[in-house]
Design a protein around this motif. Structure first.
Motif, PDB file in Angstrom:
ATOM      1  N   VAL A  90     -38.829  -7.264  47.961  1.00 12.10           N
ATOM      2  CA  VAL A  90     -39.542  -7.223  46.684  1.00 12.10           C
ATOM      3  C   VAL A  90     -38.858  -6.249  45.729  1.00 12.10           C
ATOM      4  N   GLY A  91     -38.424  -5.090  46.244  1.00  9.82           N
ATOM      5  CA  GLY A  91     -37.793  -4.081  45.401  1.00  9.82           C
ATOM      6  C   GLY A  91     -36.484  -4.530  44.795  1.00  9.82           C
ATOM      7  N   VAL A  92     -35.647  -5.197  45.569  1.00  9.54           N
ATOM      8  CA  VAL A  92     -34.352  -5.653  45.050  1.00  9.54           C
ATOM      9  C   VAL A  92     -34.561  -6.711  43.972  1.00  9.54           C
ATOM     10  N   PHE A  93     -35.467  -7.643  44.207  1.00  8.45           N
ATOM     11  CA  PHE A  93     -35.739  -8.666  43.193  1.00  8.45           C
ATOM     12  C   PHE A  93     -36.365  -8.042  41.942  1.00  8.45           C
ATOM     13  N   ALA A  94     -37.252  -7.072  42.132  1.00  4.89           N
ATOM     14  CA  ALA A  94     -37.873  -6.405  40.983  1.00  4.89           C
ATOM     15  C   ALA A  94     -36.838  -5.597  40.205  1.00  4.89           C
ATOM     16  N   LEU A  95     -35.921  -4.946  40.905  1.00  2.51           N
ATOM     17  CA  LEU A  95     -34.867  -4.184  40.230  1.00  2.51           C
ATOM     18  C   LEU A  95     -33.990  -5.113  39.406  1.00  2.51           C
ATOM     19  N   ALA A  96     -33.576  -6.226  39.980  1.00  2.00           N
ATOM     20  CA  ALA A  96     -32.734  -7.179  39.247  1.00  2.00           C
ATOM     21  C   ALA A  96     -33.474  -7.748  38.037  1.00  2.00           C
ATOM     22  N   ALA A  97     -34.711  -8.182  38.242  1.00  2.00           N
ATOM     23  CA  ALA A  97     -35.492  -8.752  37.135  1.00  2.00           C
ATOM     24  C   ALA A  97     -35.778  -7.702  36.070  1.00  2.00           C
ATOM     25  N   GLY A  98     -36.083  -6.471  36.494  1.00  2.00           N
ATOM     26  CA  GLY A  98     -36.362  -5.401  35.540  1.00  2.00           C
ATOM     27  C   GLY A  98     -35.140  -5.025  34.723  1.00  2.00           C
ATOM     28  N   LEU A  99     -33.963  -5.019  35.349  1.00  2.00           N
ATOM     29  CA  LEU A  99     -32.738  -4.709  34.610  1.00  2.00           C
ATOM     30  C   LEU A  99     -32.423  -5.801  33.595  1.00  2.00           C
ATOM     31  N   ILE A 100     -32.591  -7.054  33.993  1.00  2.00           N
ATOM     32  CA  ILE A 100     -32.347  -8.149  33.045  1.00  2.00           C
ATOM     33  C   ILE A 100     -33.321  -8.059  31.877  1.00  2.00           C
ATOM     34  N   LEU A 101     -34.594  -7.850  32.188  1.00  2.00           N
ATOM     35  CA  LEU A 101     -35.610  -7.713  31.140  1.00  2.00           C
ATOM     36  C   LEU A 101     -35.332  -6.495  30.270  1.00  2.00           C
ATOM     37  N   GLY A 102     -34.910  -5.383  30.901  1.00  2.00           N
ATOM     38  CA  GLY A 102     -34.617  -4.162  30.149  1.00  2.00           C
ATOM     39  C   GLY A 102     -33.423  -4.308  29.232  1.00  2.00           C
ATOM     40  N   ILE A 103     -32.403  -5.028  29.686  1.00  2.00           N
ATOM     41  CA  ILE A 103     -31.220  -5.240  28.845  1.00  2.00           C
ATOM     42  C   ILE A 103     -31.591  -6.037  27.600  1.00  2.00           C
ATOM     43  N   PHE A 104     -32.403  -7.070  27.763  1.00  2.00           N
ATOM     44  CA  PHE A 104     -32.819  -7.842  26.597  1.00  2.00           C
ATOM     45  C   PHE A 104     -33.815  -7.073  25.727  1.00  2.00           C
ATOM     46  N   ALA A 105     -34.681  -6.286  26.346  1.00  2.00           N
ATOM     47  CA  ALA A 105     -35.623  -5.479  25.567  1.00  2.00           C
ATOM     48  C   ALA A 105     -34.889  -4.395  24.780  1.00  2.00           C
ATOM     49  N   SER A 106     -33.791  -3.892  25.322  1.00  2.00           N
ATOM     50  CA  SER A 106     -33.039  -2.860  24.607  1.00  2.00           C
ATOM     51  C   SER A 106     -32.385  -3.426  23.345  1.00  2.00           C
ATOM     52  N   GLN A 107     -32.093  -4.735  23.345  1.00  2.00           N
ATOM     53  CA  GLN A 107     -31.551  -5.353  22.134  1.00  2.00           C
ATOM     54  C   GLN A 107     -32.600  -5.335  21.026  1.00  2.00           C
ATOM     55  N   LEU A 108     -33.850  -5.594  21.404  1.00  2.00           N
ATOM     56  CA  LEU A 108     -34.942  -5.513  20.431  1.00  2.00           C
ATOM     57  C   LEU A 108     -35.161  -4.069  19.977  1.00  2.00           C
TER      58      LEU A 108
END
Length: 195
Positions: A115-133
């Motif tokens: 769960v942690g590895v998938f959450a880390l990957a999903a969170g980083l992808i979401l964070g990278i796109f959120a940082s653009q905003l």
């Protein structure tokens, strides 16, 4: 064998692990987004006064990041304990079938890692796109016009997010193993009867 059991348990308890996954994903995304603020400021054409203000804001955010990591760590430990308490009877059955405490601990560690590895990957992808905003929000805050879109990726923020997450997750795994090792078989088997 342990990995297969752990993966099956995650699939079987998808609703319980889903809340845990969502919490971790949002936490990682927020952590990355706020830590990438200085890289966003590099893209913007800021005056020296505004740049110094962004640097000061970045230092404050670094302190807040530590606080956020501690809060997220407590949240992860609480969520893990909640999941363990809900599954006491299942662990008791494992013990009756002859599995050792180390075996049950391995299953819990593997479930948490999946769960942690998938959450880390999903969170980083979401964070990278959120940082653009966040770049546009920062530009609006400092009244700067952005002529064209520039994709901003902060390797330093990625590394610090992964390091904080790994430390927080390591502490959480340690708490899980200690919690399971303290349970007695009779308490686990009768867990469904106790309100």
């Amino acid at each position: 064998m342990y990995a297969k059991i752990a993966l099956g348990n995650v699939r079987k308890s998808l609703r319980d692990f889903g809340v845990y996954f969502l919490t971790l994903t949002v936490g990682v995304a927020l952590f990355y987004t706020f830590n990438s603020l200085t890289q966003q400021a590099v893209v913007l054409d800021l005056s020296s006064d505004n740049r110094s203000l962004v640097e000061l804001l970045s230092n404050v955010i670094s302190g807040v990041s530590v606080f956020l990591a501690v809060v997220l760590g407590f949240l992860v430990v609480y969520a893990n304990r909640f999941l363990i308490r809900r599954r006491k009877h299942e662990f008791g059955v494992y013990f009756i079938l002859g599995m050792t405490k180390q075996g049950v601990s391995k299953i819990i560690v593997l479930e948490t890692l999946f769960v942690g590895v998938f959450a880390l990957a999903a969170g980083l992808i979401l964070g990278i796109f959120a940082s653009q905003l966040m770049t546009y929000a920062t530009a609006r805050l400092f009244d700067v016009k952005i002529d064209r879109f520039t994709f901003v990726f902060s390797l330093q923020s990625l590394i610090s997010t992964v390091v904080y997450f790994a430390v927080m997750f390591g502490v959480s795994l340690l708490f899980n193993v200690v919690t399971v090792s303290r349970y007695q078989l009779i308490d686990l088997i009768n867990a469904d009867k106790v309100s």
